[in-house]
Design a protein around this motif. Structure first.
Motif, PDB file in Angstrom:
ATOM      1  N   ILE A 141      -5.876   6.283   7.237  1.00 47.16           N
ATOM      2  CA  ILE A 141      -6.043   5.967   8.718  1.00 47.16           C
ATOM      3  C   ILE A 141      -7.360   5.165   8.963  1.00 47.16           C
ATOM      4  O   ILE A 141      -8.040   4.986   8.138  1.00 47.16           O
ATOM      5  CB  ILE A 141      -6.643   7.672   9.044  1.00 47.16           C
ATOM      6  N   SER A 142      -7.266   4.571  10.260  1.00 47.23           N
ATOM      7  CA  SER A 142      -8.095   3.348  10.614  1.00 47.23           C
ATOM      8  C   SER A 142      -7.951   2.120   9.835  1.00 47.23           C
ATOM      9  O   SER A 142      -8.353   1.031  10.117  1.00 47.23           O
ATOM     10  CB  SER A 142      -9.638   3.926  10.345  1.00 47.23           C
ATOM     11  N   SER A 143      -7.344   2.304   8.665  1.00 49.85           N
ATOM     12  CA  SER A 143      -7.104   0.978   7.799  1.00 49.85           C
ATOM     13  C   SER A 143      -8.177   0.104   7.544  1.00 49.85           C
ATOM     14  O   SER A 143      -9.044   0.378   6.827  1.00 49.85           O
ATOM     15  CB  SER A 143      -5.939   0.265   8.239  1.00 49.85           C
ATOM     16  N   ASP A 144      -8.246  -1.160   8.298  1.00 47.40           N
ATOM     17  CA  ASP A 144      -9.440  -2.133   8.203  1.00 47.40           C
ATOM     18  C   ASP A 144      -9.682  -2.302   6.833  1.00 47.40           C
ATOM     19  O   ASP A 144     -10.707  -2.381   6.251  1.00 47.40           O
ATOM     20  CB  ASP A 144     -10.629  -1.489   8.758  1.00 47.40           C
ATOM     21  N   PHE A 145      -8.638  -2.701   5.943  1.00 46.20           N
ATOM     22  CA  PHE A 145      -8.677  -2.833   4.688  1.00 46.20           C
ATOM     23  C   PHE A 145      -8.483  -4.427   4.220  1.00 46.20           C
ATOM     24  O   PHE A 145      -7.507  -4.674   4.656  1.00 46.20           O
ATOM     25  CB  PHE A 145      -7.822  -2.073   3.770  1.00 46.20           C
TER      26      PHE A 145
ATOM     27  N   PHE B 140       0.962  -1.183  -0.015  1.00 42.97           N
ATOM     28  CA  PHE B 140      -0.029   0.028  -0.127  1.00 42.97           C
ATOM     29  C   PHE B 140       0.957   1.172  -0.027  1.00 42.97           C
ATOM     30  O   PHE B 140       2.095   1.348   0.285  1.00 42.97           O
ATOM     31  CB  PHE B 140      -1.030  -0.068   1.040  1.00 42.97           C
ATOM     32  N   THR B 141       0.332   2.439  -0.502  1.00 43.99           N
ATOM     33  CA  THR B 141       0.789   3.706  -0.257  1.00 43.99           C
ATOM     34  C   THR B 141       0.138   4.202   1.014  1.00 43.99           C
ATOM     35  O   THR B 141      -0.831   4.522   1.180  1.00 43.99           O
ATOM     36  CB  THR B 141       0.365   4.497  -1.598  1.00 43.99           C
ATOM     37  N   TRP B 142       1.199   4.799   1.642  1.00 48.25           N
ATOM     38  CA  TRP B 142       0.596   5.483   2.939  1.00 48.25           C
ATOM     39  C   TRP B 142      -0.291   6.591   2.809  1.00 48.25           C
ATOM     40  O   TRP B 142      -0.249   7.445   1.925  1.00 48.25           O
ATOM     41  CB  TRP B 142       1.902   6.213   3.637  1.00 48.25           C
ATOM     42  N   GLY B 143      -1.454   6.438   3.367  1.00 46.29           N
ATOM     43  CA  GLY B 143      -2.843   7.317   3.126  1.00 46.29           C
ATOM     44  C   GLY B 143      -3.441   7.056   2.009  1.00 46.29           C
ATOM     45  O   GLY B 143      -4.470   7.756   1.626  1.00 46.29           O
ATOM     46  N   ASP B 144      -3.519   5.731   1.314  1.00 46.87           N
ATOM     47  CA  ASP B 144      -4.355   5.876   0.130  1.00 46.87           C
ATOM     48  C   ASP B 144      -5.732   5.312   0.539  1.00 46.87           C
ATOM     49  O   ASP B 144      -6.565   5.724  -0.414  1.00 46.87           O
ATOM     50  CB  ASP B 144      -3.429   4.682  -0.765  1.00 46.87           C
ATOM     51  N   GLY B 145      -6.230   4.345   1.376  1.00 46.87           N
ATOM     52  CA  GLY B 145      -7.577   4.151   1.353  1.00 46.87           C
ATOM     53  C   GLY B 145      -7.655   3.248   2.710  1.00 46.87           C
ATOM     54  O   GLY B 145      -6.616   2.633   3.145  1.00 46.87           O
ATOM     55  N   SER B 146      -9.042   3.050   2.948  1.00 45.69           N
ATOM     56  CA  SER B 146      -9.556   2.174   4.038  1.00 45.69           C
ATOM     57  C   SER B 146     -10.783   1.809   4.066  1.00 45.69           C
ATOM     58  O   SER B 146     -11.546   2.256   3.338  1.00 45.69           O
ATOM     59  CB  SER B 146      -9.437   3.164   5.403  1.00 45.69           C
ATOM     60  N   TYR B 147     -11.137   0.947   4.999  1.00 46.92           N
ATOM     61  CA  TYR B 147     -12.335   0.418   5.057  1.00 46.92           C
ATOM     62  C   TYR B 147     -13.034  -0.183   3.470  1.00 46.92           C
ATOM     63  O   TYR B 147     -14.027   0.309   3.261  1.00 46.92           O
ATOM     64  CB  TYR B 147     -13.476   1.567   5.484  1.00 46.92           C
ATOM     65  N   SER B 148     -12.148  -0.744   3.055  1.00 48.71           N
ATOM     66  CA  SER B 148     -12.660  -1.152   1.583  1.00 48.71           C
ATOM     67  C   SER B 148     -11.715  -2.595   1.175  1.00 48.71           C
ATOM     68  O   SER B 148     -11.319  -3.215   2.306  1.00 48.71           O
ATOM     69  CB  SER B 148     -12.280  -0.180   0.563  1.00 48.71           C
ATOM     70  N   THR B 149     -11.761  -3.010   0.010  1.00 45.10           N
ATOM     71  CA  THR B 149     -11.363  -4.357  -0.225  1.00 45.10           C
ATOM     72  C   THR B 149     -10.478  -4.144  -1.628  1.00 45.10           C
ATOM     73  O   THR B 149     -10.960  -3.297  -2.599  1.00 45.10           O
ATOM     74  CB  THR B 149     -12.160  -5.399  -0.363  1.00 45.10           C
TER      75      THR B 149
END
Length: 522
Positions: free
Chosen positions: A135-139, A118-127
């Motif tokens: 932030i929060s990640s959960d990816f 991943f790239t820092w800050g690119d996305g979260s709460y998805s797949t």
């Protein structure tokens, strides 16, 4: 004199002078038999990589902000700027798991390897892959590389079954350093990826061979519309320094472009080939089938750079084949295929470590000036027509002319397939490295130049000249921090709108600079 030396000297005097003293228990343990090598059923190894990069190379499409693979100024929308300076952090971990139950006495091993990028800050709460650093990640972003079983039916024979390494090398990819496979045989220039199938190998004292079958694409299970690869690779050691080998690879393509990454398809006429910088056969929507073989030979001399000051390796590989088209209801003979690729690597070790070397890396591949207008394609075909990327050319010492291995989500270079879009390539890299502090602090400088063997419309032959440099410091065992920089001066090849992304004039010269942290943990 250090405390350790004083302690050892006192022990020597104590025993040498016959002084009677009570020996500590810890010294009695030294007389006991050393324990045998640990035989753990479950083992874990991982490779962690992180870098911060400053460059003027970036994709213009919002859809391709994540993973970007392929030729600079190609269909991946990558371009350069003389004003914009992208800067970002990327991170990767490759965990490897091994399970070898004692019940089978080491004759059966399950291997699984995965990848999280991943790239820092690119996305979260998805797949999906290549994202999940916001932030929060959960990816959900775990990608499967390998999932295979290795069987040893009799000593010296190994059978690998499942999703495994598919490299154009006779060496066992699970017991050989990756760098060695990048410097010998075909250097992963034709096949360097993962695929599902079965391979059988036999390792003798002076020779080894590998035979394999891989199902690259299984489309409709009731139809003959699949893509399969067959391989046979043999290596012979003539003496302690010299190895020679030969191989036959064959691909049976009945997929007609079906399958492949996302909606871009795969095969000779696919958009995938364009992304990867390979030649795209202009079949359009016409159904096709193809049979392609690769006949090659290779050698290596002192490939570990340990038994002599000189070292060398090289290969010659000829691809030939046929295609058939079905514009109506009847299959018709299509264009034939016949082209070759070659590589030579020469070097000299001038001091005590394997980093104290100078070396030259030269590549030549045949090109085709008019495509299939004459019903024959005379360029090179690689695995990049079926996978992304499925063929690598990364250990030449360059960063921008050809791609570099230190990447996470953005695998971009001027030439990402040795076919150079079917135009062919003549390229040379010259490098020198030095251990300033042996095994601790090293440096490397290099330069490269490339020419297209066929001329694109509106452009010239000269692709460009690259200069690059590297500093590396070993923090510990298999742990290092490195500084890299490279600059590519584009040539008249990029005066052509066909290869420069359709812009007027020559694009801005690309550069890259990054600091990386690496750790191979075990």
């Amino acid at each position: 004199m250090t405390a350790v030396k004083i302690h050892l000297l006192s022990l020597f005097l104590m025993f040498g002078l016959g002084i009677q003293a009570q020996t500590p228990a810890i010294y009695n343990e030294l007389n006991e038999a050393l324990p045998e090598e640990s035989n753990k059923e479950f083992q874990f190894i991982a490779y962690f990589y992180n870098h911060v990069i400053n460059t003027n190379v970036y994709p213009t499409s919002d859809f391709l902000k994540g993973q970007v693979v392929g030729r600079l100024f190609g269909q991946n929308t990558s371009t350069t700027s003389d004003s914009l300076r992208p800067m970002y952090f990327e991170q990767r971990i490759l965990p490897f798991f091994f399970y070898s139950p004692k019940l089978f006495d080491g004759r059966v091993t399950l291997r699984a390897s995965f990848e999280i990028d991943f790239t820092w800050g690119d996305g979260s709460y998805s797949t999906g892959g290549n994202s999940g650093g916001a932030i929060s990640s959960d990816f959900v972003n775990l990608q499967t590389q390998n999932l295979e079983v290795e069987l040893i039916p009799v000593k010296g024979w190994k059978v690998n079954l499942g999703l495994q390494r598919m490299y154009d090398t006779p060496y066992n990819p699970y017991t050989t350093f990756f760098e060695k496979m990048l410097n010998t045989s075909y250097r992963l220039n034709y096949w360097g990826t993962d695929a599902v199938g079965v391979s059988v190998r036999k390792d003798n004292d002076f020779s080894s061979f590998k035979a394999g079958f891989y199902q690259l694409y299984e489309n409709a299970i009731q139809l003959d519309d699949d893509v399969q690869l067959f391989e046979f690779n043999y290596r012979r050691r003539l003496n302690t320094k010299l190895n020679i080998g030969g191989s036959v690879y064959y691909i049976r393509d009945r997929g007609n472009g079906q399958g492949g990454p996302s909606i871009i398809g795969q095969g000779l006429n696919s958009t995938l080939a364009v992304f990867n910088g390979a030649y795209r056969f202009p079949f359009g929507s016409t159904n096709y089938k193809s049979d392609i073989a690769w006949l090659g030979g290779y050698f290596s001399y002192n490939d570990d750079i340990l038994s002599d000051n000189l070292f060398a390796s090289g290969y010659f590989n000829y691809n030939l084949g046929s295609t058939h088209l079905k514009p109506n209801e009847v299959w018709e003979k299509g264009p034939t295929i016949g082209g070759f690729g070659s590589n030579l690597r020469l070097g000299y070790r001038y001091d005590q470590t394997v980093n104290d070397i100078v070396w030259l890396d030269a590549t030549y591949t045949s090109g085709d000036q008019n495509g299939i207008v004459d019903d024959k394609y005379s360029g090179v075909v690689t695995g990049n027509s079926w996978g992304t990327p499925a063929a690598l050319h990364v250990n030449h010492g360059g960063y921008l002319l050809f791609p570099h291995a230190n990447v996470v989500n953005r695998y971009i270079a001027a030439v990402t397939d040795i076919s150079n879009m079917g135009l062919g390539i003549s390229a040379i890299h010259v490098n020198a490295s030095k251990d300033i502090i042996p095994h601790k602090f090293s440096t490397k400088v290099g330069m490269a130049a490339g020419w297209s063997n066929a001329i694109p419309a509106g452009g010239g032959k000269f692709i460009g000249t690259e200069i690059n440099a590297k500093l590396a410091y070993q923090l510990g065992v298999f742990m290092s921090v490195e500084l890299h920089a490279a600059y590519l001066n584009l040539g008249n090849f990029y005066d052509s709108s066909i290869v420069n992304g359709g812009i007027d004039g020559r694009p801005a010269n690309p550069y890259t600079a990054f600091i990386s942290f690496k750790w191979l943990m075990f």
